[in-house]
Design an enzyme around this catalytic site. Structure first.
Site, PDB file in Angstrom:
ATOM      1  CE1 TYR A 188      40.801  58.892  53.508  1.00  0.00           C
ATOM      2  CE2 TYR A 188      39.259  58.182  51.810  1.00  0.00           C
ATOM      3  CZ  TYR A 188      39.591  58.340  53.147  1.00  0.00           C
ATOM      4  OH  TYR A 188      38.714  57.942  54.116  1.00  0.00           O
TER       5      TYR A 188
ATOM      6  CD  GLU B 172      40.918  57.252  56.703  1.00  0.00           C
ATOM      7  OE1 GLU B 172      39.923  57.965  56.501  1.00  0.00           O
ATOM      8  OE2 GLU B 172      41.696  57.430  57.659  1.00  0.00           O
TER       9      GLU B 172
END
Ligand code: GDP
Ligand code: MN
Length: 383
Positions: free
Chosen positions: A101, A191
């Site tokens: 991530y 993101e």
């Protein structure tokens, strides 16, 4: 403002952040044609403004040509978190060796921009943050850092995601480009979940989420053009087109206020007296009566509205103009709920005189207006 994954990936490509390309399809036939051009295996991905599409069945890897049409049809028939799927991204499937991530965001609480990372990617980051917060990495970026990213610190951070030096180097490049995109396009979030190591040893953005600051859109017409009208609240867009700031809420007291600060204070006061606002609505600083008419139309679209509270502080906006706007609106349309009005400031006397003998309930103060509106809302708003 939210944009779709395919649009975010186009931005990534423009900034040199590696991400698989693809084509957008709106029908199974278009998906089949796209898959033929791209070559199997492909991934079909629902383009909706929410995360967790994978879990909801909105992301499917397809390996057989005969499966493209039925899979596309199934995804186009989904509604994910209340959003109907109208578009698919057809993209070449990647082999996933590792998922992490990575994001860069504006952390309002500490008033800083930061990279957030987690060596376990592809999962719900909020859950990780709650259950195993020690797995979340953070690298604060000052304004100077954003202009000129400190490679050594980026590298130390990247190495915690991908220990292999070559992979860490690729990640540093991606982070530097994310910092540039974030700054130049006035983002509040970029993101990548997951950022993957693919079968060819390349670090690639498999998913892309970009949030942009609405208040900066005026200097990015290219970004504003990406707005998906289908995915946004129609009333809020209508309001914007008419020069009103409007946010729908779930209460029963419709609010019409001039000035964003006063609108917030009005909502707080309603809450304080036990009521609940049905909307935030700033009619702005102008005294254009047409705006009042438009505001009535917006508020009354909501069947939950039992009463309307108009709170005007007349500075530049003159109270008599607002009063005239209210009267115009009442001539143009039936308002089936009571209206409580508090007018104060420039020309308030004239304004109040105009409203005498009408269906409106005058209030001297905001407290009084909020109390009356709350009572009327509680009794179902019968006049
Ligand atoms: P999200 O669920 O909305 O976050 O959508 P993602 O784009 O993150 O996709 C969800 C999951 O689908 C990923 O975490 C992957 O496990 C899987 N996935 C997406 N694209 C590919 C791909 O190209 N190849 C493979 N093998 N899996 C993929
Ligand atoms: Mn994802």
């Amino acid at each position: 403002m939210k944009i779709h994954e395919y649009q975010a990936k186009e931005l990534f490509q423009a900034y040199g952040i590696p991400a698989p390309g693809g084509e957008v399809a709106t029908t199974p036939e278009e998906a089949v044609a796209a898959a033929e051009r791209i070559g199997l295996p492909v991934v079909l991905k629902a383009q909706v403004h929410v995360g967790g599409r994978g879990k909801a069945g909105g992301v499917k890897v397809v390996t057989a040509a005969s499966e493209v049409a039925p899979t596309a049809e199934a995804i186009l028939g989904l509604t994910i978190k209340d959003l109907p799927v109208r578009k698919l991204l057809v993209t070449p499937a990647s082999t996933i060796e590792k998922e992490v991530y990575l994001s860069i965001l504006l952390d309002r609480e500490v008033r800083k921009v930061a990279f957030i990372g987690c060596a376990v990617g592809g999962v719900d980051i909020e859950t990780t943050a709650k259950e195993t917060p020690e797995q979340i990495l953070r690298l604060d970026m000052s304004a100077a850092d954003l202009q000129n990213p400190p490679r050594d610190r980026l590298h130390a951070f990247a190495q915690d995601l991908f220990p292999d030096p070559g992979q860490a180097d690729q990640t540093v490049e991606i982070m530097a480009k994310m910092a540039r995109l974030f700054t130049e396009k006035d983002c509040s979030l970029i993101e990548i979940n997951p950022l993957i190591l693919d079968g060819d040893g390349q670090v690639v953005a498999l998913d892309a989420k970009v949030l942009l600051d609405d208040n900066a859109l005026f200097r990015h017409p290219d970004i504003d053009a990406l707005r998906d009208m289908d995915s946004e609240d129609g009333d809020e867009l209508d309001a914007k087109a008419q020069g009103l700031s409007f946010i729908r809420l779930d209460g029963t007291i419709g609010c019409m206020v001039n000035g964003a600060g006063l609108a917030m204070a009005t909502m707080d006061t309603i809450k304080h007296f036990g009521g609940s606002p049905a909307n935030f609505l700033d009619v702005g600083g102008s005294s254009d009566p047409r705006k009042v008419v438009a505001a009535f139309n917006l508020i009354l679209k909501d069947p939950n509205v039992k009463v309307i509270l108009i709170n005007i502080f007349g500075g530049i906006t003159r109270c008599d103009d607002i009063a005239q706007g209210i009267l115009d609106a009442l001539e143009q349309r039936d308002v089936p709920v009571p209206i409580v009005v508090r007018l104060i400031g420039t020309n308030e006397e004239e304004g109040r005189r105009l409203l005498e003998g009408t269906q409106l309930t005058p209030a001297e103060t905001l407290e009084q207006g909020a109390t009356i509106a709350t009572k009327l809302a509680a009794t179902g708003g019968t006049k």
